[in-house]
Design a protein around this motif. Structure first.
Motif, short mmCIF file in Angstrom:
data_model
loop_
_atom_site.label_atom_id
_atom_site.label_comp_id
_atom_site.label_asym_id
_atom_site.label_seq_id
_atom_site.Cartn_x
_atom_site.Cartn_y
_atom_site.Cartn_z
N THR A 2 54.57 25.81 37.68
CA THR A 2 55.92 26.33 37.52
C THR A 2 56.97 25.36 38.07
OG1 THR A 2 55.67 27.54 39.61
CG2 THR A 2 55.19 28.74 37.58
N ASP A 3 56.56 24.47 38.97
CA ASP A 3 57.48 23.48 39.52
C ASP A 3 57.64 22.26 38.61
OD1 ASP A 3 57.90 25.00 41.83
OD2 ASP A 3 56.11 24.16 42.79
N THR A 4 56.75 22.13 37.63
CA THR A 4 56.79 20.94 36.76
C THR A 4 57.46 21.21 35.42
OG1 THR A 4 54.63 21.38 35.73
CG2 THR A 4 54.63 20.12 37.78
N SER A 32 59.38 12.22 27.42
CA SER A 32 60.29 12.80 28.41
C SER A 32 61.69 12.22 28.26
CB SER A 32 59.77 12.52 29.83
OG SER A 32 58.45 12.98 30.00
N ALA A 33 61.78 10.89 28.10
CA ALA A 33 63.07 10.22 27.97
C ALA A 33 63.79 10.65 26.70
CB ALA A 33 62.87 8.71 27.99
N ALA A 34 63.04 10.72 25.59
CA ALA A 34 63.65 11.09 24.32
C ALA A 34 64.21 12.51 24.34
CB ALA A 34 62.63 10.95 23.18
N CYS A 35 63.58 13.37 25.13
CA CYS A 35 64.02 14.77 25.24
C CYS A 35 65.17 14.94 26.23
CB CYS A 35 62.86 15.65 25.68
SG CYS A 35 61.51 15.77 24.51
N GLY A 36 65.42 13.91 27.04
CA GLY A 36 66.43 14.03 28.09
C GLY A 36 65.92 14.76 29.31
N ASP A 76 60.28 23.99 26.32
CA ASP A 76 60.01 23.53 27.68
C ASP A 76 59.19 22.25 27.63
OD1 ASP A 76 61.28 25.80 28.54
OD2 ASP A 76 59.44 26.89 29.05
N ILE A 77 59.21 21.50 28.73
CA ILE A 77 58.44 20.27 28.79
C ILE A 77 57.93 20.04 30.20
CG2 ILE A 77 60.45 18.79 29.28
CD1 ILE A 77 59.09 16.60 27.58
N ILE A 78 56.73 19.47 30.29
CA ILE A 78 56.22 18.92 31.55
C ILE A 78 56.32 17.41 31.40
CG2 ILE A 78 54.26 18.70 33.10
CD1 ILE A 78 53.23 21.38 32.12
N PRO A 79 57.20 16.76 32.18
CA PRO A 79 57.46 15.34 31.98
C PRO A 79 56.41 14.44 32.60
CG PRO A 79 58.77 16.16 33.79
CD PRO A 79 58.03 17.35 33.23
N SER A 80 56.55 13.15 32.31
CA SER A 80 55.64 12.14 32.82
C SER A 80 56.44 10.92 33.27
CB SER A 80 54.64 11.73 31.73
OG SER A 80 53.86 10.62 32.13
N ASN A 81 55.83 10.09 34.09
CA ASN A 81 56.40 8.78 34.42
C ASN A 81 55.26 7.81 34.73
OD1 ASN A 81 55.62 9.18 37.16
ND2 ASN A 81 57.58 10.16 37.64
N GLN A 129 63.06 25.96 16.88
CA GLN A 129 64.13 26.43 16.00
C GLN A 129 63.68 27.59 15.13
OE1 GLN A 129 65.92 23.28 13.70
NE2 GLN A 129 66.92 22.35 15.46
N LYS A 130 62.39 27.68 14.88
CA LYS A 130 61.85 28.78 14.09
C LYS A 130 61.55 30.01 14.94
CE LYS A 130 59.87 26.12 10.28
NZ LYS A 130 60.58 26.85 9.19
N GLY A 131 61.86 29.92 16.23
CA GLY A 131 61.71 31.08 17.10
C GLY A 131 60.44 31.12 17.91
N PHE A 132 59.62 30.09 17.80
CA PHE A 132 58.39 30.05 18.58
C PHE A 132 58.67 29.57 20.00
CE2 PHE A 132 56.87 29.40 14.19
CZ PHE A 132 55.96 30.44 14.10
N LYS A 133 57.85 30.03 20.94
CA LYS A 133 57.92 29.56 22.32
C LYS A 133 57.00 28.34 22.44
CE LYS A 133 59.05 34.05 24.34
NZ LYS A 133 58.65 35.11 25.30
N VAL A 134 57.59 27.23 22.84
CA VAL A 134 56.88 25.95 22.78
C VAL A 134 56.95 25.22 24.12
CG1 VAL A 134 56.66 23.75 21.55
CG2 VAL A 134 57.52 25.76 20.34
N LEU A 135 55.82 24.65 24.52
CA LEU A 135 55.75 23.79 25.69
C LEU A 135 55.27 22.42 25.25
CD1 LEU A 135 55.72 23.26 28.80
CD2 LEU A 135 53.32 24.03 28.78
N GLY A 136 56.04 21.39 25.58
CA GLY A 136 55.62 20.02 25.34
C GLY A 136 55.06 19.43 26.63
N ILE A 137 54.00 18.64 26.50
CA ILE A 137 53.41 17.97 27.66
C ILE A 137 53.35 16.48 27.38
CG2 ILE A 137 51.41 17.75 29.16
CD1 ILE A 137 50.67 20.61 28.54
N ASP A 138 53.97 15.69 28.25
CA ASP A 138 53.97 14.24 28.13
C ASP A 138 52.80 13.68 28.93
OD1 ASP A 138 54.50 11.57 27.88
OD2 ASP A 138 56.61 11.70 28.46
#
Length: 253
Positions: free
Chosen positions: A69-71, A45-49, A80-85, A28-37
Motif C-alpha cells: 500500500t506504500d508503493t 514510471s517516467a512516462a506515466c509521471g 495505479d502504478i508501482i514504480p521502479s528505479n 478509460q473503459k472503466g476497468f480498475k488497473v494496476l501497472g507494475i514497472d
C-alpha cells in the motif's frame, strides 16, 4: 482478473509503450488497473509521471522493506502504478533465497482482487525480474517489431516461459504477439511478418490482427508524461492501440 506480463528480451520493441497504452486504455473503459514497472530503467514510471525517487518502489516491495500500500501511486490517467528505479538492478544479486521466483506474486497477493487487470512492464532480459513477472502472471503479450533480431528473441523467450510453466506457474500462457512500429508497406515488414507467423505456430501463440504503426506522437507523449490517448487522441497510433485493446478484450471473453 488477469495479470499480464508485457515481455520480449529484445529492447526497443515497444514494451513500455504497450504497457502504458494498455493501462490507460483499459482505465478509460472503466476497468480498475494496476501497472507494475519491473524494469530498473524506470521508463514506464517516467512516462506515466510517477514519482520514483525518495519513495517506496517495486525494489523495496520485493525486498520486504515496504508494504504494498506504500508503493502504489494513483495517476491522472486513471490507473495505479508501482514504480521502479535503478535500485531494482541490484535485485538480480540480492534475491538469492529459496523461493526468489515468487517474490512479486506474494507481494501483490493482498491487492490483486481490487483490480480487473494488472499490467507488468518487464526488462529486456530473461533474468530473475522477468521470471518473477512470469510467475505472477496469467498471460504474456509479446510486442515485437518487424526485425529479424526481435523475432528471433521470441523463440528464446518461449524457452523461459516453458521453464516457468514447468517449475513455477503451470497456468501461464502466451496470449499473443503484437507488431509495433510496423510499416505495412515495407517489404522487410511483410517478410518478417511471414516469419513470425511461422514462429507463432511453433510456440502456439496467435498474432494479433491489429498492428501498431510508427508515429512520433509516442515519443512526444512520453516526454510530456502523458498517455497517447490524452496527448494525441486522433493520431494513428492512438487509434491502433484502441483497436488493439478492443481485440484483446474480445479474447478475454
Amino acid at each position: 482478473m488477469q495479470i499480464i506480463a508485457i515481455a520480449n528480451q529484445k529492447g526497443g520493441v515497444g514494451k513500455t509503450t504497450t504497457s502504458h497504452a494498455m493501462c490507460a486504455g483499459l482505465a478509460q473503459k472503466g476497468f480498475k488497473v494496476l501497472g507494475i514497472d519491473m524494469d530498473p530503467q524506470g521508463n514506464f514510471s517516467a512516462a506515466c509521471g510517477a514519482e520514483n525517487l525518495d519513495v517506496s518502489t517495486i525494489y523495496e516491495l520485493m525486498r520486504g522493506d515496504s508494504d504494498i500500500t506504500d508503493t502504489i501511486q494513483s495517476l491522472k490517467s486513471g490507473f495505479d502504478i508501482i514504480p521502479s528505479n535503478i535500485m531494482l538492478a541490484g535485485a538480480e544479486q540480492e534475491l538469492s533465497q529459496t523461493g526468489k521466483e515468487y517474490r512479486l506474486k506474494e507481494s501483490i497477493e493482498s491487492v490483486k482482487k481490487k483490480y480487473d487487470f494488472i499490467i507488468i512492464d518487464t526488462p529486456p532480459s530473461l533474468g530473475i525480474l522477468t521470471v518473477n513477472a512470469f510467475t505472477a502472471a496469467t498471460d504474456i503479450i509479446i510486442p515485437t517489431t518487424a526485425g529479424i533480431f526481435a523475432t528471433t528473441g521470441i523463440n528464446q523467450l518461449n524457452i523461459t516461459v516453458k521453464s516457468v510453466q514447468k517449475y513455477c506457474n503451470a497456468a501461464l500462457k502466451i496470449t499473443g504477439i503484437l507488431f509495433t512500429r510496423f510499416n505495412p508497406r515495407a517489404n522487410i515488414s511483410k517478410q518478417i511478418k511471414e516469419l513470425t507467423e511461422q514462429l507463432s505456430k511453433y510456440i502456439s501463440a496467435p498474432i494479433y490482427k491489429t498492428y501498431i504503426r510508427t508515429a512520433v506522437a509516442i515519443e512526444e507523449a512520453q516526454a510530456n508524461k502523458m498517455d497517447i490517448f490524452n496527448y494525441a487522441h486522433k493520431s494513428t497510433v492512438s487509434e491502433d492501440y484502441k483497436d488493439f485493446i478492443d481485440e484483446f478484450l474480445k479474447g478475454c471473453k
